[in-house]
Design a protein around this motif. Structure first.
Motif, PDB file in Angstrom:
ATOM      1  N   ASN A  73       5.791  -6.660 -11.179  1.00  0.00           N
ATOM      2  CA  ASN A  73       5.511  -7.667 -10.148  1.00  0.00           C
ATOM      3  C   ASN A  73       5.817  -9.068 -10.646  1.00  0.00           C
ATOM      4  N   GLN A  74       5.641  -9.257 -11.970  1.00  0.00           N
ATOM      5  CA  GLN A  74       5.962 -10.564 -12.525  1.00  0.00           C
ATOM      6  C   GLN A  74       7.472 -10.758 -12.657  1.00  0.00           C
ATOM      7  N   ALA A  75       8.183  -9.649 -12.834  1.00  0.00           N
ATOM      8  CA  ALA A  75       9.610  -9.763 -13.135  1.00  0.00           C
ATOM      9  C   ALA A  75      10.517  -9.630 -11.912  1.00  0.00           C
ATOM     10  N   VAL A  76      10.113  -8.851 -10.926  1.00  0.00           N
ATOM     11  CA  VAL A  76      10.985  -8.620  -9.767  1.00  0.00           C
ATOM     12  C   VAL A  76      10.928  -9.833  -8.837  1.00  0.00           C
ATOM     13  N   ARG A  77      12.087 -10.405  -8.638  1.00  0.00           N
ATOM     14  CA  ARG A  77      12.135 -11.606  -7.799  1.00  0.00           C
ATOM     15  C   ARG A  77      11.868 -11.249  -6.340  1.00  0.00           C
ATOM     16  N   LYS A  78      11.614 -12.296  -5.569  1.00  0.00           N
ATOM     17  CA  LYS A  78      11.267 -12.062  -4.160  1.00  0.00           C
ATOM     18  C   LYS A  78      12.471 -11.605  -3.363  1.00  0.00           C
ATOM     19  N   GLU A  79      13.621 -12.234  -3.598  1.00  0.00           N
ATOM     20  CA  GLU A  79      14.828 -11.837  -2.867  1.00  0.00           C
ATOM     21  C   GLU A  79      15.496 -10.687  -3.604  1.00  0.00           C
ATOM     22  N   LEU A  80      15.573  -9.544  -2.931  1.00  0.00           N
ATOM     23  CA  LEU A  80      16.132  -8.351  -3.558  1.00  0.00           C
ATOM     24  C   LEU A  80      17.603  -8.166  -3.242  1.00  0.00           C
ATOM     25  N   TYR A  81      17.998  -8.549  -2.011  1.00  0.00           N
ATOM     26  CA  TYR A  81      19.388  -8.332  -1.636  1.00  0.00           C
ATOM     27  C   TYR A  81      19.741  -9.261  -0.481  1.00  0.00           C
ATOM     28  N   LYS A  82      20.949  -9.792  -0.537  1.00  0.00           N
ATOM     29  CA  LYS A  82      21.496 -10.589   0.563  1.00  0.00           C
ATOM     30  C   LYS A  82      22.993 -10.380   0.555  1.00  0.00           C
ATOM     31  N   ASN A 132       7.963  -7.881  -0.152  1.00  0.00           N
ATOM     32  CA  ASN A 132       6.982  -8.298   0.838  1.00  0.00           C
ATOM     33  C   ASN A 132       5.579  -7.819   0.446  1.00  0.00           C
ATOM     34  N   GLY A 133       5.261  -7.869  -0.858  1.00  0.00           N
ATOM     35  CA  GLY A 133       3.955  -7.407  -1.309  1.00  0.00           C
ATOM     36  C   GLY A 133       4.037  -6.876  -2.727  1.00  0.00           C
ATOM     37  N   PRO A 134       2.897  -6.485  -3.301  1.00  0.00           N
ATOM     38  CA  PRO A 134       2.893  -6.002  -4.688  1.00  0.00           C
ATOM     39  C   PRO A 134       3.530  -4.622  -4.832  1.00  0.00           C
ATOM     40  N   ILE A 135       4.243  -4.475  -5.940  1.00  0.00           N
ATOM     41  CA  ILE A 135       4.823  -3.169  -6.286  1.00  0.00           C
ATOM     42  C   ILE A 135       3.714  -2.279  -6.837  1.00  0.00           C
ATOM     43  N   VAL A 136       3.703  -1.030  -6.422  1.00  0.00           N
ATOM     44  CA  VAL A 136       2.710  -0.064  -6.894  1.00  0.00           C
ATOM     45  C   VAL A 136       3.432   1.019  -7.690  1.00  0.00           C
ATOM     46  N   VAL A 137       2.894   1.336  -8.892  1.00  0.00           N
ATOM     47  CA  VAL A 137       3.493   2.369  -9.753  1.00  0.00           C
ATOM     48  C   VAL A 137       2.446   3.442 -10.018  1.00  0.00           C
ATOM     49  N   SER A 138       2.836   4.685  -9.909  1.00  0.00           N
ATOM     50  CA  SER A 138       1.961   5.800 -10.274  1.00  0.00           C
ATOM     51  C   SER A 138       2.764   6.767 -11.143  1.00  0.00           C
ATOM     52  N   ALA A 139       2.066   7.679 -11.821  1.00  0.00           N
ATOM     53  CA  ALA A 139       2.737   8.639 -12.707  1.00  0.00           C
ATOM     54  C   ALA A 139       2.130  10.016 -12.519  1.00  0.00           C
ATOM     55  N   ALA A 140       3.009  11.006 -12.349  1.00  0.00           N
ATOM     56  CA  ALA A 140       2.573  12.399 -12.219  1.00  0.00           C
ATOM     57  C   ALA A 140       3.784  13.292 -12.437  1.00  0.00           C
ATOM     58  N   ASP A 141       3.532  14.472 -13.015  1.00  0.00           N
ATOM     59  CA  ASP A 141       4.595  15.476 -13.189  1.00  0.00           C
ATOM     60  C   ASP A 141       5.800  14.933 -13.953  1.00  0.00           C
TER      61      ASP A 141
END
Length: 468
Positions: free
Chosen positions: A81-90, A105-114
């Motif tokens: 979230n600190q590193a990914v800029r707001k503008e992703l593509y144009k 448009n909001g915080p990135i969520v990361v989870s881990a499984a399998d």
């Protein structure tokens, strides 16, 4: 007295004189013959067994210094979230003249499984065609990521687009165009995907400085570590290679298992000499992980100590066989090849020097050292067959086999306790600790040397390197 009587007395006197002279001459002769005869009976001396080469090095069992390195998905999400800029593509889309703008448009969520990382990325997408533009559409992109490690110690990530978790209108109108938003979004995910792959790889490498942490442990492992001041006990490690096991992503934690394969032994006495520092080797990737940590415990049983134990049981004791009897006046022990040689000096019905050989045996269940297959050496056997074969079948072999043993349980158990207690938490360098869980005691090897038997057992458990 008549002439006859005088004659008889004269003769008798002459005979006695003559007899005394004969005896005086014969006695020295008989004594000389007796001494000569006694001097001819020499003790039997068997030839010393031919010297054989020794095996000089004990077998070694490798150990694994386990270096668990891990991070939570919350930590990973925070840095993303600190590193990914707001503008992703144009830029353009697959539809000619149509451009798109994708914003986070909001915080990135990361989870881990399998063993996968799951990344949820909220975005808003606006579309433009000439002077026409539609309001931003809120969406959530889903990605699945796998992480791996290259032999040059770098972590990399591969991102796979998993689709949207929002329902979109089938079609939207923008000026003269009628468009399908879903196909537009999926057409522009590739650049977003590449950007996320690079960022996740970079941030995992920042969070988990793999090479730096392993190098710290690798260099430390080449220096003796004092485990116990009271016993002057040292942990001596000889690292060989670094093995990396597959990355694990479970229960919202990302884990790496790195193992330093090493020889480990407990040395009691002066500090072992440090070897020249070896550089960190290339990383070897593996599919299975052996966390077993083994510390070799070497015990030396000197023949002089074994002799001191057996002397009261053997010296000046009578051994009878076939009506004959011998007494052991002296004995000695030394190593030869893979056997122990027993040298006997006997008196009695058989005077001489004789040699027997025995096979050293260590019982790991009882920690008893003993000897088996006690028998006369071939040179001794050949000599006795022609002069005193009764001695070959006497009780002396059985007695030696019965008396040459020693219980090493206290010595080895003490070493195991020292190792187990000391490894509970060993400071290696600043903020780095070795934690060992020592359980079993197992026999590994034994070798015969010139003046001792060297026995090696090892404690077996698990270890972990802790960074704090």
């Amino acid at each position: 007295m008549g002439f006859i009587e005088k004659s008889v007395k004269y003769r008798k006197g002459a005979y006695m004189v003559s007899r005394k002279r004969v005896l005086s001459l014969v006695a020295p002769l008989l004594l000389a013959l007796t001494l000569s005869s006694c001097a001819g009976v020499k003790p039997l001396t068997a030839e010393r067994p031919r010297d054989e080469a020794f095996r000089t090095v004990l077998k070694k069992e490798t150990s694994t210094l386990n270096i668990p390195i891990e991070a939570s998905t919350d930590e990973l999400a925070k840095v993303l979230n600190q590193a990914v800029r707001k503008e992703l593509y144009k830029g353009s889309t697959k539809t000619r003249g149509l451009t798109a703008k994708v914003m986070r448009n909001g915080p990135i969520v990361v989870s881990a499984a399998d063993n996968y990382l799951y990344v949820t990325l909220p975005i808003s997408m606006s579309l433009s065609y000439g002077i026409f533009e539609i309001p931003a559409i809120p969406l959530t992109l889903k990605f699945k990521a796998t992480a791996g490690i290259t032999p040059d110690w770098r972590l990399h990530a591969e991102i796979y687009y998993q689709g949207l978790n929002d329902l979109l209108a089938e079609e939207v109108g923008i000026g003269p165009l009628s468009l399908k938003p879903r196909s537009i979004v999926e057409g522009i995910t590739q650049p977003v995907q590449r950007a996320l792959s690079d960022l996740i790889a970079q941030k995992i490498n920042d969070l988990i400085p793999l090479k730096a942490q392993v190098a710290k442990v690798w260099n430390m492992a080449q220096k003796p570590v004092l485990l116990d001041k009271n016993y002057n006990a040292w942990l001596k490690l000889t690292p060989r290679e670094v093995v990396l096991y597959p990355l694990s992503a479970q229960n919202n934690r990302v884990r790496l298992s790195v193992g330093i394969s090493t020889f480990a032994e407990l040395v009691v006495g002066p500090e072992p000499a440090a070897q020249p520092l070896l550089p960190l080797p290339n990383l070897r990737l593996a599919t299975t992980f052996d966390k077993t940590f083994r510390i070799a415990l070497n015990a030396d049983l000197f023949y002089k100590d074994l002799r001191a134990i057996a002397e009261p049981l053997l010296l000046n004791k009578h051994f009878d066989s076939d009506g004959k009897s011998i007494v052991i006046r002296n004995f000695d022990l030394y190593g030869n090849g893979d056997k122990i040689v027993v040298k006997l000096e006997t008196q009695g019905s058989l005077d001489g020097v004789f040699y027997l050989t025995a096979k050293p045996v260590y019982n790991p269940k009882t920690n008893i050292f003993s000897v088996e297959d006690v028998d006369f050496d071939m040179q001794t056997k050949s000599l006795l067959l022609t002069s005193a074969d009764w001695f070959l079948h006497g009780a002396v072999r059985g007695v030696i086999q019965d008396k040459l043993n020693v219980n090493m349980n206290r010595q080895l158990e003490q070493s195991r306790q020292v190792a187990g207690k000391a490894l509970a938490r060993v400071p290696l360098v600043e903020h780095v600790f070795l934690k060992g869980d020592i359980k079993d005691l197992k026999f590994n090897d034994a070798i015969v040397q010139q003046d001792r038997i060297s026995i090696q057992v090892y404690t077996e458990g698990e270890s972990a390197i802790i960074f704090q």
